[in-house]
Design a protein around this motif. Structure first.
Motif, short mmCIF file in Angstrom:
data_model
loop_
_atom_site.label_atom_id
_atom_site.label_comp_id
_atom_site.label_asym_id
_atom_site.label_seq_id
_atom_site.Cartn_x
_atom_site.Cartn_y
_atom_site.Cartn_z
N LEU A 8 45.84 2.31 61.70
CA LEU A 8 45.55 2.26 60.27
C LEU A 8 44.37 1.35 59.98
CD1 LEU A 8 49.20 2.04 58.87
CD2 LEU A 8 47.73 4.07 59.01
N ALA A 20 50.38 0.96 52.89
CA ALA A 20 49.55 2.06 53.40
C ALA A 20 50.26 2.88 54.47
CB ALA A 20 48.23 1.51 53.93
N SER A 24 50.77 6.77 54.14
CA SER A 24 50.06 7.60 55.10
C SER A 24 51.00 8.55 55.84
CB SER A 24 49.32 6.72 56.11
OG SER A 24 48.30 5.98 55.47
N GLU A 27 51.21 11.43 53.61
CA GLU A 27 49.95 12.16 53.65
C GLU A 27 49.83 12.95 54.95
OE1 GLU A 27 45.12 11.22 53.38
OE2 GLU A 27 46.59 9.58 53.49
N LEU A 70 42.39 11.54 57.21
CA LEU A 70 43.48 10.74 56.65
C LEU A 70 42.91 9.49 55.98
CD1 LEU A 70 46.10 11.11 59.44
CD2 LEU A 70 46.63 11.36 57.02
N SER A 71 43.37 9.21 54.78
CA SER A 71 42.74 8.16 53.97
C SER A 71 42.77 6.79 54.63
CB SER A 71 43.41 8.11 52.59
OG SER A 71 44.78 7.79 52.71
N ALA A 72 43.83 6.47 55.34
CA ALA A 72 43.95 5.16 55.97
C ALA A 72 43.76 5.23 57.48
CB ALA A 72 45.30 4.52 55.64
N GLY A 73 43.35 6.39 57.99
CA GLY A 73 43.14 6.53 59.42
C GLY A 73 41.90 5.80 59.89
N GLN A 113 40.82 3.97 49.21
CA GLN A 113 41.74 4.68 50.09
C GLN A 113 42.69 5.55 49.29
OE1 GLN A 113 43.84 2.18 52.85
NE2 GLN A 113 41.99 1.54 53.95
N MET A 117 43.27 9.62 49.38
CA MET A 117 44.58 10.20 49.62
C MET A 117 44.95 11.19 48.53
SD MET A 117 48.36 8.42 49.99
CE MET A 117 48.56 8.25 48.22
#
Length: 341
Positions: A8, A20, A24, A27, A70-73, A113, A117
């Motif tokens: 993350l 997150a 996630s 997500e 992925l937004s927090a990847g 972020q 998402m």
């Protein structure tokens, strides 16, 4: 079956970072319908004292391309039999440099972020999900502010359409984007012009055409950004029907944000705005398009927001719990719905 670990990304917002992982996971689950095979065994895991999302599956190169967004990847690894982490190269949609997203700083800016998402969840709920990686979608933010969502759409290679009632925000966004494009030496045009409806000035329209490179511009591979400086509840005659594939909005939080009511006064009730605006927003959305909304549940119950979406002919899309704390006065939630067709 291969095992994977997703590292993350750190977040400047500590409160959001603490949540997150859970967000996630929801997500990541939303990506399953577009993958060649669903992923399984999703969970938060600590490896070497660092937080990861772990899951099992067999990822094709296109699957990896999807999950790269992925937004927090931050980084993806395949876990070997002896528990080593083998890096998997990520290929996120990043048509422009990341400072298009990170440079703007202003009061009320939505976490970057979270913005990503919400856009992802909405695209994945729409009929356009199989085309997420291929561009040529149109994203509408009918409460555009200073363009955080619009910039993320541009980053993905999409066209962007915004509506914002505050003229100062529109002018600030124009100044930022033009300055950024000039500094990056990217070919573009930009105009802010009046728009008339029934012979009277009804809005101003910011129109920007841009390309990621000189070669793209020469080949006609350009993106279009349009922002209307007008009331989002009165779009008739200003926006055509069925022009957007995706509609994403961060509703007024009822704390430091607000919207104007029918009498011209300031209302801090997000559901009042949603009830008046939704018929216009649904009209703008194409069949099979999706709506993604976030708002402060401390001033508006989720069930009431869902009722407004259902009353306007939309179908709710189920997700795991996405409610999360923003600060002491804001508990933010997300609802996604799809327009039949």
């Amino acid at each position: 079956m291969s095992r994977y670990a997703l590292l993350l990304a750190p977040s400047a917002n500590r409160v959001y970072a603490d949540q997150a992982g859970r967000l996630s996971l929801a997500e990541l689950a939303a990506f399953s319908p577009v993958l060649s095979a669903p992923v399984a065994d999703l969970e938060e895991t600590t490896i070497g004292g660092v937080g990861y999302l772990t899951f099992t599956g067999e990822l094709t190169p296109r699957d990896v391309a999807y999950l790269s967004n992925l937004s927090a990847g931050y980084a993806l690894f395949e876990r070997t039999a002896d528990e080593l982490l083998r890096p998997v190269t990520l290929e996120p949609l990043a048509r422009y440099d990341s400072d298009l997203i990170t440079i703007p700083k202003y009061a009320g800016k939505t976490n970057e972020q979270f913005t990503k998402m919400l856009l992802n969840l909405t695209v994945l709920a729409s009929a356009s999900a199989p085309r997420m990686l291929d561009g040529h979608l149109t994203v509408c933010d009918p409460l555009a502010g200073r363009g955080t969502t619009l910039n993320q759409a541009l980053m993905y290679g999409y066209d962007a359409l915004g509506v914002e009632i505050d003229g100062k925000d529109v002018e600030a966004y124009k100044l930022f984007l033009q300055t950024w494009l000039k500094r990056k030496r990217l070919k573009h045009t930009a105009d802010l012009v009046p728009v008339r409806r029934q012979g009277r000035k009804a809005a101003r329209r910011l129109e920007i055409t841009m390309a990621a490179s000189k070669e793209d511009h020469k080949a006609g591979d350009v993106q279009k950004l349009t922002v209307l400086n007008t009331d989002t509840t009165q779009l008739d005659g200003l926006l055509k029907n069925n022009v957007a594939d995706i509609l994403v909005a961060d509703l007024p939080y009822g704390v430091a944000h607000g919207s104007y009511d029918d009498e011209g006064g300031m209302s801090r009730r997000p559901l009042d705005l949603l009830e008046r605006a939704m018929p216009e927003w649904v009209r703008v959305l194409r069949k099979g398009g999706a709506v993604g909304l976030s708002w402060n549940t401390k001033v508006a119950k989720r069930e009431l927001a869902e009722d407004i979406l259902l009353a306007n002919g939309l179908e709710l899309v189920e997700h795991d719990n996405l409610s999360h704390r923003v600060d002491q006065g804001i508990e933010r939630d997300v609802v996604v719905a799809r327009k039949p067709g």
